[in-house]
Motif scaffolding. Structure first.
Motif, PDB file in Angstrom:
ATOM      1  N   GLN A 150       0.823  -1.211   0.000  1.00 51.53           N
ATOM      2  CA  GLN A 150       0.000   0.000   0.000  1.00 51.53           C
ATOM      3  C   GLN A 150       0.860   1.265   0.000  1.00 51.53           C
ATOM      4  O   GLN A 150       0.411   2.330  -0.435  1.00 51.53           O
ATOM      5  N   ALA A 151       2.086   1.165   0.511  1.00 49.82           N
ATOM      6  CA  ALA A 151       2.959   2.332   0.574  1.00 49.82           C
ATOM      7  C   ALA A 151       3.480   2.742  -0.798  1.00 49.82           C
ATOM      8  O   ALA A 151       3.910   3.886  -0.987  1.00 49.82           O
ATOM      9  N   ALA A 152       3.444   1.820  -1.755  1.00 51.77           N
ATOM     10  CA  ALA A 152       3.955   2.127  -3.095  1.00 51.77           C
ATOM     11  C   ALA A 152       3.101   3.202  -3.749  1.00 51.77           C
ATOM     12  O   ALA A 152       1.888   3.056  -3.903  1.00 51.77           O
ATOM     13  N   GLY A 153       3.730   4.302  -4.100  1.00 51.26           N
ATOM     14  CA  GLY A 153       3.026   5.377  -4.781  1.00 51.26           C
ATOM     15  C   GLY A 153       2.203   6.281  -3.886  1.00 51.26           C
ATOM     16  O   GLY A 153       1.625   7.267  -4.376  1.00 51.26           O
ATOM     17  N   ALA A 154       2.128   5.987  -2.599  1.00 60.25           N
ATOM     18  CA  ALA A 154       1.364   6.838  -1.684  1.00 60.25           C
ATOM     19  C   ALA A 154       2.139   8.111  -1.368  1.00 60.25           C
ATOM     20  O   ALA A 154       3.368   8.147  -1.455  1.00 60.25           O
ATOM     21  N   GLU A 155       1.414   9.155  -1.003  1.00 60.25           N
ATOM     22  CA  GLU A 155       2.115  10.387  -0.613  1.00 60.25           C
ATOM     23  C   GLU A 155       2.850  10.127   0.704  1.00 60.25           C
ATOM     24  O   GLU A 155       2.519   9.193   1.439  1.00 60.25           O
ATOM     25  N   PRO A 156       3.879  10.912   1.022  1.00 55.90           N
ATOM     26  CA  PRO A 156       4.797  10.558   2.115  1.00 55.90           C
ATOM     27  C   PRO A 156       4.138  10.231   3.450  1.00 55.90           C
ATOM     28  O   PRO A 156       4.493   9.243   4.093  1.00 55.90           O
ATOM     29  N   ALA A 157       3.188  11.045   3.906  1.00 59.41           N
ATOM     30  CA  ALA A 157       2.575  10.796   5.210  1.00 59.41           C
ATOM     31  C   ALA A 157       1.805   9.481   5.211  1.00 59.41           C
ATOM     32  O   ALA A 157       1.876   8.701   6.170  1.00 59.41           O
ATOM     33  N   ALA A 158       1.083   9.218   4.129  1.00 63.13           N
ATOM     34  CA  ALA A 158       0.330   7.968   4.042  1.00 63.13           C
ATOM     35  C   ALA A 158       1.274   6.775   3.926  1.00 63.13           C
ATOM     36  O   ALA A 158       1.043   5.725   4.549  1.00 63.13           O
ATOM     37  N   ALA A 159       2.328   6.912   3.138  1.00 59.38           N
ATOM     38  CA  ALA A 159       3.304   5.828   3.012  1.00 59.38           C
ATOM     39  C   ALA A 159       3.922   5.510   4.363  1.00 59.38           C
ATOM     40  O   ALA A 159       4.113   4.332   4.707  1.00 59.38           O
ATOM     41  N   ALA A 160       4.228   6.537   5.136  1.00 60.69           N
ATOM     42  CA  ALA A 160       4.804   6.322   6.465  1.00 60.69           C
ATOM     43  C   ALA A 160       3.839   5.550   7.355  1.00 60.69           C
ATOM     44  O   ALA A 160       4.244   4.634   8.078  1.00 60.69           O
ATOM     45  N   ARG A 161       2.569   5.894   7.308  1.00 60.07           N
ATOM     46  CA  ARG A 161       1.577   5.179   8.132  1.00 60.07           C
ATOM     47  C   ARG A 161       1.469   3.716   7.709  1.00 60.07           C
ATOM     48  O   ARG A 161       1.404   2.814   8.554  1.00 60.07           O
ATOM     49  N   HIS A 162       1.450   3.476   6.407  1.00 58.20           N
ATOM     50  CA  HIS A 162       1.365   2.091   5.926  1.00 58.20           C
ATOM     51  C   HIS A 162       2.586   1.286   6.369  1.00 58.20           C
ATOM     52  O   HIS A 162       2.465   0.130   6.792  1.00 58.20           O
ATOM     53  N   LEU A 163       3.761   1.889   6.263  1.00 57.86           N
ATOM     54  CA  LEU A 163       4.981   1.187   6.658  1.00 57.86           C
ATOM     55  C   LEU A 163       5.006   0.933   8.159  1.00 57.86           C
ATOM     56  O   LEU A 163       5.422  -0.137   8.615  1.00 57.86           O
ATOM     57  N   ALA A 164       4.563   1.914   8.930  1.00 58.28           N
ATOM     58  CA  ALA A 164       4.522   1.740  10.383  1.00 58.28           C
ATOM     59  C   ALA A 164       3.542   0.631  10.765  1.00 58.28           C
ATOM     60  O   ALA A 164       3.827  -0.188  11.648  1.00 58.28           O
ATOM     61  N   ASP A 165       2.397   0.579  10.092  1.00 58.67           N
ATOM     62  CA  ASP A 165       1.421  -0.484  10.366  1.00 58.67           C
ATOM     63  C   ASP A 165       2.005  -1.854  10.035  1.00 58.67           C
ATOM     64  O   ASP A 165       1.821  -2.827  10.789  1.00 58.67           O
ATOM     65  N   ALA A 166       2.708  -1.939   8.901  1.00 57.29           N
ATOM     66  CA  ALA A 166       3.311  -3.214   8.507  1.00 57.29           C
ATOM     67  C   ALA A 166       4.390  -3.634   9.498  1.00 57.29           C
ATOM     68  O   ALA A 166       4.513  -4.823   9.832  1.00 57.29           O
ATOM     69  N   LEU A 167       5.145  -2.673   9.974  1.00 60.36           N
ATOM     70  CA  LEU A 167       6.193  -2.981  10.948  1.00 60.36           C
ATOM     71  C   LEU A 167       5.577  -3.438  12.272  1.00 60.36           C
ATOM     72  O   LEU A 167       6.086  -4.372  12.910  1.00 60.36           O
ATOM     73  N   HIS A 168       4.496  -2.809  12.662  1.00 62.70           N
ATOM     74  CA  HIS A 168       3.806  -3.220  13.887  1.00 62.70           C
ATOM     75  C   HIS A 168       3.292  -4.652  13.745  1.00 62.70           C
ATOM     76  O   HIS A 168       3.434  -5.476  14.664  1.00 62.70           O
ATOM     77  N   ALA A 169       2.704  -4.970  12.597  1.00 65.54           N
ATOM     78  CA  ALA A 169       2.179  -6.320  12.366  1.00 65.54           C
ATOM     79  C   ALA A 169       3.289  -7.361  12.366  1.00 65.54           C
ATOM     80  O   ALA A 169       3.065  -8.520  12.738  1.00 65.54           O
ATOM     81  N   ALA A 170       4.500  -6.949  11.948  1.00 63.70           N
ATOM     82  CA  ALA A 170       5.630  -7.875  11.899  1.00 63.70           C
ATOM     83  C   ALA A 170       6.359  -7.977  13.233  1.00 63.70           C
ATOM     84  O   ALA A 170       7.333  -8.732  13.351  1.00 63.70           O
TER      85      ALA A 170
END
Length: 230
Positions: A155-175
């Protein structure tokens, strides 16, 4: 007499990496003349085939041969998914060739971090990054083990920076990686999300373009040469 600026080629698989790497070199190695080569099907084709095929490896080597024939004195592959091709290129050409995040990984492993997270938005980037990190551990920190955790958010691919950061943080939390001491961005295209992700996680978030520019500057700039040519 001033020496000619070194010619540094960069081969990109996505247009966003071109801009990010160009900005990093403008800041860290402005003396270099930068030559950008883009094949914007490289990453999509690797996704379609489930990874690198012999045909894709040959295609990247043809691009590398193209810039070497054009006089490149240094080369950076900005797509982490094609990092393994660098090993072949180094055997064929006597010119510094860097993998996209090699300089970043060496710097991270040299630092104080015990648990390092690697985040990406495209599946091939994850195993490529982990393989590079694990290969560097014996040489860079043989007496200090490193604990790696990975997270993928397409989901972070192509997202604007703030949204990409949230997606990456969520994925890191899940991992289960929110306790990491540092986070490494496995793709140049994620660099715009660096500061927002660092604010969300409260730990250093590192990207590779600036580290690569600094390493090539050290390799290609004669001792005593000015960092900036006006």
């Amino acid at each position: 007499m001033n020496e000619s600026p070194p010619l540094v080629a960069m081969i990109h698989a996505v247009p966003a990496a071109h801009r990010i790497a160009q900005e990093a070199f403008a800041q860290e190695f402005p003396r270099a003349t930068v030559w950008n080569v883009l094949d914007d099907r490289l990453l999509d084709d690797a996704r379609t085939t489930g990874g690198l095929t012999d045909a894709l490896r040959r295609r990247m080597l043809r691009l590398i041969a193209h810039v070497m024939d054009g006089g490149a004195q240094g080369l950076l592959l900005t797509c982490s998914s094609y990092g393994e091709v660098v090993d072949t290129a180094r055997a064929l050409w006597d010119v510094p060739v860097l993998k996209s995040d090699e300089s970043l990984f060496k710097a991270a492993l040299s630092g104080p971090y015990r648990r390092i997270a690697v985040v990406a938005s495209t599946p091939p980037a994850v195993p490529a990054a982990v393989a590079q990190l694990e290969a560097l551990v014996p040489a860079v920190r043989p007496d200090r083990p490193v604990d790696l955790v990975t997270a993928l958010s397409e989901q972070a691919a192509g997202a604007e920076p703030a949204a990409a950061a949230r997606h990456l943080a969520d994925a890191l939390h899940a991992a289960g990686g929110t306790d990491a001491d540092a986070v490494l961005l496995a793709q140049y295209s994620l660099a715009p999300a660096r500061d927002a992700l660092a604010a969300l996680l409260g730990v250093p978030v590192l990207d590779g373009a600036g580290a690569a520019a600094r390493e090539l500057r050290g390799l290609l700039t004669p001792a005593g040469a000015p960092a900036v040519v006006s």
